[in-house]
Write a protein that holds these residues in place. Structure first.
Motif, PDB file in Angstrom:
ATOM      1  N   LYS A  61       0.827  -1.206   0.000  1.00 36.82           N
ATOM      2  CA  LYS A  61       0.000   0.000   0.000  1.00 36.82           C
ATOM      3  C   LYS A  61       0.863   1.259   0.000  1.00 36.82           C
ATOM      4  CE  LYS A  61      -4.099  -1.885   2.188  1.00 36.82           C
ATOM      5  NZ  LYS A  61      -5.049  -1.762   3.296  1.00 36.82           N
ATOM      6  N   VAL A  62       1.946   1.252   0.739  1.00 36.34           N
ATOM      7  CA  VAL A  62       2.829   2.417   0.789  1.00 36.34           C
ATOM      8  C   VAL A  62       3.471   2.663  -0.580  1.00 36.34           C
ATOM      9  CG1 VAL A  62       5.020   3.259   1.750  1.00 36.34           C
ATOM     10  CG2 VAL A  62       3.281   2.294   3.248  1.00 36.34           C
ATOM     11  N   VAL A  63       3.932   1.607  -1.219  1.00 37.25           N
ATOM     12  CA  VAL A  63       4.548   1.747  -2.541  1.00 37.25           C
ATOM     13  C   VAL A  63       3.519   2.258  -3.548  1.00 37.25           C
ATOM     14  CG1 VAL A  63       5.563   0.446  -4.460  1.00 37.25           C
ATOM     15  CG2 VAL A  63       6.350   0.040  -2.127  1.00 37.25           C
ATOM     16  N   ARG A  64       2.307   1.712  -3.506  1.00 38.09           N
ATOM     17  CA  ARG A  64       1.248   2.160  -4.409  1.00 38.09           C
ATOM     18  C   ARG A  64       0.908   3.626  -4.171  1.00 38.09           C
ATOM     19  NH1 ARG A  64      -4.244   0.197  -2.784  1.00 38.09           N
ATOM     20  NH2 ARG A  64      -3.842   1.897  -1.370  1.00 38.09           N
ATOM     21  N   ASP A  65       0.780   4.033  -2.915  1.00 36.15           N
ATOM     22  CA  ASP A  65       0.453   5.424  -2.598  1.00 36.15           C
ATOM     23  C   ASP A  65       1.552   6.376  -3.061  1.00 36.15           C
ATOM     24  OD1 ASP A  65      -1.889   4.525  -1.496  1.00 36.15           O
ATOM     25  OD2 ASP A  65      -1.230   4.756   0.591  1.00 36.15           O
ATOM     26  N   ARG A  66       2.803   5.983  -2.892  1.00 40.47           N
ATOM     27  CA  ARG A  66       3.917   6.831  -3.326  1.00 40.47           C
ATOM     28  C   ARG A  66       3.920   6.966  -4.847  1.00 40.47           C
ATOM     29  NH1 ARG A  66       9.745   6.455  -0.842  1.00 40.47           N
ATOM     30  NH2 ARG A  66       8.671   7.725   0.661  1.00 40.47           N
ATOM     31  N   GLN A  67       3.625   5.884  -5.543  1.00 37.87           N
ATOM     32  CA  GLN A  67       3.585   5.940  -6.995  1.00 37.87           C
ATOM     33  C   GLN A  67       2.441   6.838  -7.474  1.00 37.87           C
ATOM     34  OE1 GLN A  67       2.903   2.204  -8.912  1.00 37.87           O
ATOM     35  NE2 GLN A  67       3.234   3.013 -10.947  1.00 37.87           N
ATOM     36  N   GLU A  68       1.275   6.716  -6.863  1.00 39.08           N
ATOM     37  CA  GLU A  68       0.148   7.561  -7.244  1.00 39.08           C
ATOM     38  C   GLU A  68       0.440   9.027  -6.946  1.00 39.08           C
ATOM     39  OE1 GLU A  68      -3.225   5.978  -5.201  1.00 39.08           O
ATOM     40  OE2 GLU A  68      -3.526   4.372  -6.657  1.00 39.08           O
ATOM     41  N   GLN A  69       1.098   9.303  -5.845  1.00 36.64           N
ATOM     42  CA  GLN A  69       1.442  10.683  -5.488  1.00 36.64           C
ATOM     43  C   GLN A  69       2.415  11.273  -6.502  1.00 36.64           C
ATOM     44  OE1 GLN A  69       3.405  11.103  -1.746  1.00 36.64           O
ATOM     45  NE2 GLN A  69       3.097  13.303  -1.647  1.00 36.64           N
ATOM     46  N   GLU A  71       2.669  10.416  -9.623  1.00 39.10           N
ATOM     47  CA  GLU A  71       1.937  10.630 -10.868  1.00 39.10           C
ATOM     48  C   GLU A  71       1.140  11.930 -10.812  1.00 39.10           C
ATOM     49  OE1 GLU A  71      -0.433   7.191 -11.621  1.00 39.10           O
ATOM     50  OE2 GLU A  71       1.292   5.933 -12.051  1.00 39.10           O
ATOM     51  N   VAL A  72       0.517  12.209  -9.673  1.00 42.10           N
ATOM     52  CA  VAL A  72      -0.243  13.452  -9.519  1.00 42.10           C
ATOM     53  C   VAL A  72       0.692  14.647  -9.593  1.00 42.10           C
ATOM     54  CG1 VAL A  72      -1.619  14.815  -7.904  1.00 42.10           C
ATOM     55  CG2 VAL A  72      -2.149  12.409  -8.258  1.00 42.10           C
ATOM     56  N   THR A  73       1.845  14.563  -8.939  1.00 41.01           N
ATOM     57  CA  THR A  73       2.817  15.650  -8.970  1.00 41.01           C
ATOM     58  C   THR A  73       3.303  15.896 -10.392  1.00 41.01           C
ATOM     59  OG1 THR A  73       3.524  15.089  -6.736  1.00 41.01           O
ATOM     60  CG2 THR A  73       5.015  16.458  -8.031  1.00 41.01           C
ATOM     61  N   ASN A  74       3.561  14.817 -11.126  1.00 41.72           N
ATOM     62  CA  ASN A  74       4.006  14.963 -12.512  1.00 41.72           C
ATOM     63  C   ASN A  74       2.922  15.611 -13.375  1.00 41.72           C
ATOM     64  OD1 ASN A  74       6.481  13.841 -11.956  1.00 41.72           O
ATOM     65  ND2 ASN A  74       5.900  11.791 -12.618  1.00 41.72           N
ATOM     66  N   ARG A  75       1.664  15.271 -13.127  1.00 43.47           N
ATOM     67  CA  ARG A  75       0.573  15.875 -13.897  1.00 43.47           C
ATOM     68  C   ARG A  75       0.455  17.364 -13.603  1.00 43.47           C
ATOM     69  NH1 ARG A  75      -4.191  11.418 -13.133  1.00 43.47           N
ATOM     70  NH2 ARG A  75      -3.213   9.771 -14.354  1.00 43.47           N
ATOM     71  N   VAL A  76       0.604  17.746 -12.338  1.00 42.81           N
ATOM     72  CA  VAL A  76       0.530  19.167 -11.975  1.00 42.81           C
ATOM     73  C   VAL A  76       1.686  19.923 -12.607  1.00 42.81           C
ATOM     74  CG1 VAL A  76       0.719  20.788 -10.043  1.00 42.81           C
ATOM     75  CG2 VAL A  76      -0.760  18.793  -9.846  1.00 42.81           C
ATOM     76  N   ASP A  77       2.888  19.372 -12.554  1.00 45.08           N
ATOM     77  CA  ASP A  77       4.047  20.021 -13.168  1.00 45.08           C
ATOM     78  C   ASP A  77       3.868  20.151 -14.676  1.00 45.08           C
ATOM     79  OD1 ASP A  77       5.254  20.273 -10.722  1.00 45.08           O
ATOM     80  OD2 ASP A  77       6.552  18.515 -10.965  1.00 45.08           O
ATOM     81  N   GLN A  78       3.326  19.127 -15.304  1.00 46.17           N
ATOM     82  CA  GLN A  78       3.099  19.164 -16.746  1.00 46.17           C
ATOM     83  C   GLN A  78       2.050  20.220 -17.089  1.00 46.17           C
ATOM     84  OE1 GLN A  78       4.836  17.488 -19.099  1.00 46.17           O
ATOM     85  NE2 GLN A  78       3.724  18.700 -20.610  1.00 46.17           N
TER      86      GLN A  78
END
Length: 95
Positions: A61-69, A71-78
């Motif tokens: 769950k921690v690895v999944r949450d970090r990956q999703e976070q 992805e969201v950060t990359n989308r905001v930066d993009q």
């Protein structure tokens, strides 16, 4: 703007992961049941097995949450970069 490719999991992979977990867990439980030793030793090993399983689920769950976070950060930066590029006019002359 190009849409990033989302990795998908096939049904076969999902079923394989569930079956692999079920087989490994049941084989260790059966081995603990038939272990020729005192009951308290089997209980101790069973408790250790339970701890390993729950900590593995937490780690997943921690690895999944970090990956999703990320992805969201990359989308905001993009999105910020896209906005800056659309607002920039290289032919505009400042007077």
């Amino acid at each position: 703007m190009t849409k990033p490719i989302q990795p998908t999991q096939t049904t076969a992979f999902y079923v394989q992961a569930i079956l692999s977990f079920a087989v490994s867990l049941s084989s260790v439980v059966i081995a603990l049941i038939y272990l020729p030793t005192a009951g308290w030793i089997r209980a101790f090993l069973g408790l250790g097995l339970l701890y390993v399983v729950t900590s593995t689920v937490t780690l997943c769950k921690v690895v999944r949450d970090r990956q999703e976070q990320s992805e969201v950060t990359n989308r905001v930066d993009q999105a910020r970069l896209d906005k800056l590029l659309t607002q920039h006019d290289p032919f505009k002359v400042d007077v």
